[in-house]
Design an enzyme around this catalytic site. Sequence first.
Site, PDB file in Angstrom:
ATOM      1  CD1 TRP A 277      11.566  -5.143   9.587  1.00 47.24           C
ATOM      2  CD2 TRP A 277      10.269  -6.790   8.820  1.00 47.24           C
ATOM      3  NE1 TRP A 277      11.438  -4.972   8.227  1.00 47.24           N
ATOM      4  CE2 TRP A 277      10.642  -5.963   7.716  1.00 47.24           C
ATOM      5  CE3 TRP A 277       9.439  -7.879   8.567  1.00 47.24           C
ATOM      6  CZ2 TRP A 277      10.235  -6.208   6.408  1.00 47.24           C
ATOM      7  CZ3 TRP A 277       9.037  -8.123   7.259  1.00 47.24           C
ATOM      8  CH2 TRP A 277       9.436  -7.301   6.199  1.00 47.24           C
ATOM      9  CG  ASP A 278      16.050  -6.783   8.846  1.00 45.89           C
ATOM     10  OD1 ASP A 278      15.038  -6.073   9.003  1.00 45.89           O
ATOM     11  OD2 ASP A 278      17.053  -6.404   8.240  1.00 45.89           O
TER      12      ASP A 278
ATOM     13  CD  GLU B 200      12.169   0.495   5.185  1.00 45.79           C
ATOM     14  OE1 GLU B 200      13.220   0.293   4.550  1.00 45.79           O
ATOM     15  OE2 GLU B 200      12.106   0.530   6.418  1.00 45.79           O
TER      16      GLU B 200
ATOM     17  CE  LYS C 274      15.045   0.130   1.163  1.00 45.81           C
ATOM     18  NZ  LYS C 274      14.929   0.611   2.556  1.00 45.81           N
ATOM     19  CD  GLN C 275      12.042  -4.643   2.115  1.00 53.17           C
ATOM     20  OE1 GLN C 275      12.695  -3.716   2.530  1.00 53.17           O
ATOM     21  NE2 GLN C 275      11.930  -5.775   2.790  1.00 53.17           N
TER      22      GLN C 275
END
Lengths: 750, 750
Positions: free
Chosen positions: A355-356, A484, A589-590
């Site tokens: 999906w990046d 994640e 994480k992000q």
Amino acid sequence: MKRIFEIDPWIVKTHELDVENKRLQESITAIGNGYMGMRGNFEEGYSGDTLQGTYLGGVWFPDKTRVGWWKNGYPEYFGKAINAPAFNHIGITVNGEKIDLATSKFTDFYLALDMHQGLLTRSYVYHGHDAAIKFTFERFLSNAVQEAALFKVSVDVLEGHADIQFDASLDGNVVNEDSNYDEQFWQALEENPVAHSITMETIPNPFKVPQFTVTLAQHLQLNGQDVEGVLTTASGTLNETVTTRLDAGEHSDLVKSVVVVTSRDIEPEHQVERVSQLLDGVVAAGFDELLNQQTAIWADRWATSDVVIDGDDAAQQGIRFNISQLFMTYYGDDPRLNVGPKGFTGEKYGGATYWDTEAYIVPMYLAVTKPEVTHALLQYRHDQLPGAFHNAQQQNLAGALYPMVTFNGIEAHNEWEITFEEIHRNAAIAFAIYQYTAYTGDDTYVNTDGIEVLVAIARFWADRVHFSQNAGKYMIHGVTGPNEYENNVNNNWYTNTMASWVLEYTLERLPKANGAVLAKLAVSDDEQAHWQDIIDRMYFPTDEKRGIFVQHDTFLDKDLRPAASIPADQRPINQHWSWDRILRSPFIKQADVLQGIYFLNNRFTMAQKEANFDFYEPMTVHESSLSASIHAILAAELGKVDKAVELYARTARLDLDNYNNDTDDGLHITSMSGSWLAIVQGFAGMRYNDTQLSFKPFLPSTWTHYAFKMNYRGRVLAIDVADTTTIKLVAGEPITVLVNDKPVRLEVEA
Amino acid sequence: MKRIFEIDPWIVKTHELDVENKRLQESITAIGNGYMGMRGNFEEGYSGDTLQGTYLGGVWFPDKTRVGWWKNGYPEYFGKAINAPAFNHIGITVNGEKIDLATSKFTDFYLALDMHQGLLTRSYVYHGHDAAIKFTFERFLSNAVQEAALFKVSVDVLEGHADIQFDASLDGNVVNEDSNYDEQFWQALEENPVAHSITMETIPNPFKVPQFTVTLAQHLQLNGQDVEGVLTTASGTLNETVTTRLDAGEHSDLVKSVVVVTSRDIEPEHQVERVSQLLDGVVAAGFDELLNQQTAIWADRWATSDVVIDGDDAAQQGIRFNISQLFMTYYGDDPRLNVGPKGFTGEKYGGATYWDTEAYIVPMYLAVTKPEVTHALLQYRHDQLPGAFHNAQQQNLAGALYPMVTFNGIEAHNEWEITFEEIHRNAAIAFAIYQYTAYTGDDTYVNTDGIEVLVAIARFWADRVHFSQNAGKYMIHGVTGPNEYENNVNNNWYTNTMASWVLEYTLERLPKANGAVLAKLAVSDDEQAHWQDIIDRMYFPTDEKRGIFVQHDTFLDKDLRPAASIPADQRPINQHWSWDRILRSPFIKQADVLQGIYFLNNRFTMAQKEANFDFYEPMTVHESSLSASIHAILAAELGKVDKAVELYARTARLDLDNYNNDTDDGLHITSMSGSWLAIVQGFAGMRYNDTQLSFKPFLPSTWTHYAFKMNYRGRVLAIDVADTTTIKLVAGEPITVLVNDKPVRLEVEA
């Protein structure tokens, strides 16, 4: 953080062979041309620690899923980017000693990647028996002839005399390291001494995935003259030995031209013929001419994509490195390909498409390449709809579920918490359609193929939600959000928000779509009403007291602490903590809630943005390469200038400075757009909707000036930010943009 | 449900070779003697579908962990119960045709497992060239000489004449099927023609787990006379061919005696000597005498453990089958062994020891075997404390974490949601100590080794909780409860409840413990105060409106529906639904909240028990073999007699009727105690605490009578329930028990 290359605006260079960080050096000096790529492995071989890697776009292997305990719905195979037959080898023996920088004596080492056009240069002075010799290596993968790779070794004897033997070879006997099993995915079909070629085939698989056949051929020139070496072959390999004798002051050079074709383009029975034909053309043009063409092609690319930063050479180098690596990975030439997370620089992650692409690559490519390039990325997903339908069926769900990892549309990753649950990816596919349409103004895709994709995704979400009688709301249980570091959570705010957005956008686009496509899709009034009901009664976890959206149902019950409280020797936590500890920690994480605020930026107030940023960013460890850029953009919007600059540095030099201590595996290609986004959407505050392009620029205090160009609806804009901001229309029809909320009319200067 | 054997109180028998369900037939006719065991594979071989299985207690292999994505903390290996060298083979060739029931012509098939002593008998009439022959096979694994297996083939020629060739062999070339990779875990060391033995060794491993060496020897007797066949060997195999010629009316029989020793008991260099010695004794005693001894040993076992049910032969057969299979798996002879979930009947699950032992086996064994047997199970855990400390360290946690799956105390399973999160298992280890102490009145274990285990577990829980500022409570995030159809949930009521109970019980036992042990443990006042604080402020999710304990934080938000709403063709859901769908569904695999109510039974009111039972049981799919019994017991307590009887049937005949459609892999050994628990704790309402034994019996309406015996603190009690209940003291000191809350004094009758 570890910096092993020197700072320079256009060159990534070092004067040291860093044996301890050889793999990292190889990753950073990888080159590619969209068709193929290779790590910075040495032509003459290297017996120390190294990760050999050559990769061909779209050539992969479906490796049987291996898990401790099988769960229904698992994909049958894990799709692996496989190490392709190697063609960079030019062994060198001088006066009987094989040169190997792990053991040979040398001085004056120099290694440089020229970002103007992707030329990799290396040189050193070798001190051997009876001779001191300067060797210079140059290589590039041609963008003029995508099947071509060119290698040149120049020899200057400084002292003594040298009997030199070159062993230029093609080698199909390669293994994957990351597969865990050192498995060999290739079998030899033919070595052809006449064509100087080898033909390899991927081993059979039981999953009906086609085997790939590739043919590689080489041609040698010594001092500009064709040379036939002593040719030997073995199963899957071909070697040509060329010898020459030089005395002090003498020079010689060997050019190895290689052509590689695959069964993706050329039927196996025609491959030898085709490589010969291509190789003739490559040899006729020659190393220098092809390099000139290469430089010209890249000059065109840079003309509309370069970002100039004055006052901070490290920042300058970072952004150019990222743009050049992205373009070396993907420039839209082949709509069957996509932007793999490691591009052509490593074998980790497997798969080609994440999906990046939609979340991070599309927003940049819209501005720095022509619309056709982004359109190709959208088309890729439409073409893979059958796979996405299959994936949803695997989970007994309606509609389409785009895969987490894939080569062909079918999910090829097998962790339940990712494969089955990180379903927010499906919304990003739809959001890319929105972005493309809003940015380009071209609604032909969304009205035809695009609406098919949107309806398929909408149907997935409508089936995936459940109605909670307890809460009187629609909910989405059992997901993994963009963070994640939490798995199987309920009502991830980002996922719920984006799922609802997909239903809204699909309902909005439906009336405008192509009639024939609509007839085929047959979305009934009842179905639309049900979608609207889901939108109206979707549950979004919020905390009124803090004024924030809550990452998921029980996030606030955690032991909430700032990431700064983690001892330095336990960072990154994903390399130090057991998984359960990471999962129950508050560390992110992000961007997760903030990713939603980034995507749907105009729906939230500054107060909302600030409250959420101030709550979540301090708990964010940015251990995904995708994290820093989104935070930089929001920090910039919120006027948190120092934070924005700090996070920009992290995204721009993530690999050059090895922030996450994992670049030895390969570069983080898909996150490289983040530095561009941080500058353009962050520092320059670029935003757009269906009708309006706008900017709110500022200049980081340590910079004196930055500038970038953008394609926008047939125009080229040049934005220059120093103490004041100058926006020029370089080409195209006049346009009015907003700068700091004030309309500015732009026309091309005479 | 699938019933392929006939109903009989003592014999599991069939007159049909069920080719379609051959594996199921093999599972149900497995036999064992605690030292080794084997599936009901045919001596003469079988070319149709079959799962070959021979297993040796404590002989295993550490197979490298294979996962798609490595997570910190994963165990290095998965511990596998490996298929051991086969010793049951007696090939039979008649007039040149090899007998193979998949292809040969036969009639009068009969197969029977005699539960009196574990004798497996099989017979059929073979119709071949020039001959009709009745073959009868008998086999048992000796409890008198645990290393011995005895096989007898009787031949009666009914018509014609027969040249018969027997090929009796030992075969070390076996593979595991469930390993996914058909891997061979054995390598041949020696074939010894003099000793008639083979010696095999498990292949090397990189995990420092010792390799196992086993030696097997065989001896043949034809018609009671020693016979030396024609002996051939190949790597890992030994075969002896014996021939005989019979005419119509003539009889012959071949006895194959086998002895198996392993390096667990005998050093490799002494194994051949030892098997020869043992085999001499076995042959001297002979088949019939050893069978007599076997029957006598089992008669003693049954004398204190048999459950008699009149009026329901299916129920009678079920309970005897379960008791006999349990005793064939474990009778406390070797404290290094435990009760594996499939015993010696299949290779699935890997590992030897699960929390099943403490949760389901201990409560039954306390009553049907001598205290030493249960004590051995407790001692096993104490002996494995070093492994449990290691497991906790793997997760950066204090104290001891007992493994989900193990052979040696070190976790040998590698799914993060189980390995790292199904930590409630740790409480069951402690609860078994409580049960042993309360039932036997023997506090020597808990005051010495037991307190070490308790403190180690308490320290784990004290580190594993976190304090939620938001809620002002201690919480346990990120767990998998007993209901494995949910993963990574927060505040699983069962886990929180049992963790808190462990801290309470440890604090209660500490002052009474052995001083030297206490000094070593050094539990400070502060530490104890902290434990008390956790107990006082632990969070237990509850729903006041429904009057229930909530399974975990967000359970009530689910789409709550009864299991009856699942279409029949989608049951069991674990064979039909993708994992994410199972996870977000409300359907419960096995008792979760109700498991806690079962364990801590005296802490809850009848109203609480009923509200929780009525809420959770309808959503429970009982797809764990461990589920039905706990529900049967609670249903009985709540007077839900029909439900209790229905669930009893399910637990008693889970394998005989293949309820969960997976008995072809092997029997569900550890859940077999459930039928005993359902009768004794359910129908007879047996309860105990430190000082009092009590009963509240009732008779299921379809039964006319049931009776069972119990060991209790040096006594034997006989409980007989018909229209009235009779409890007799068969042996031991007088005692007062409660029957329906009324004290009844029991004395041994003169």
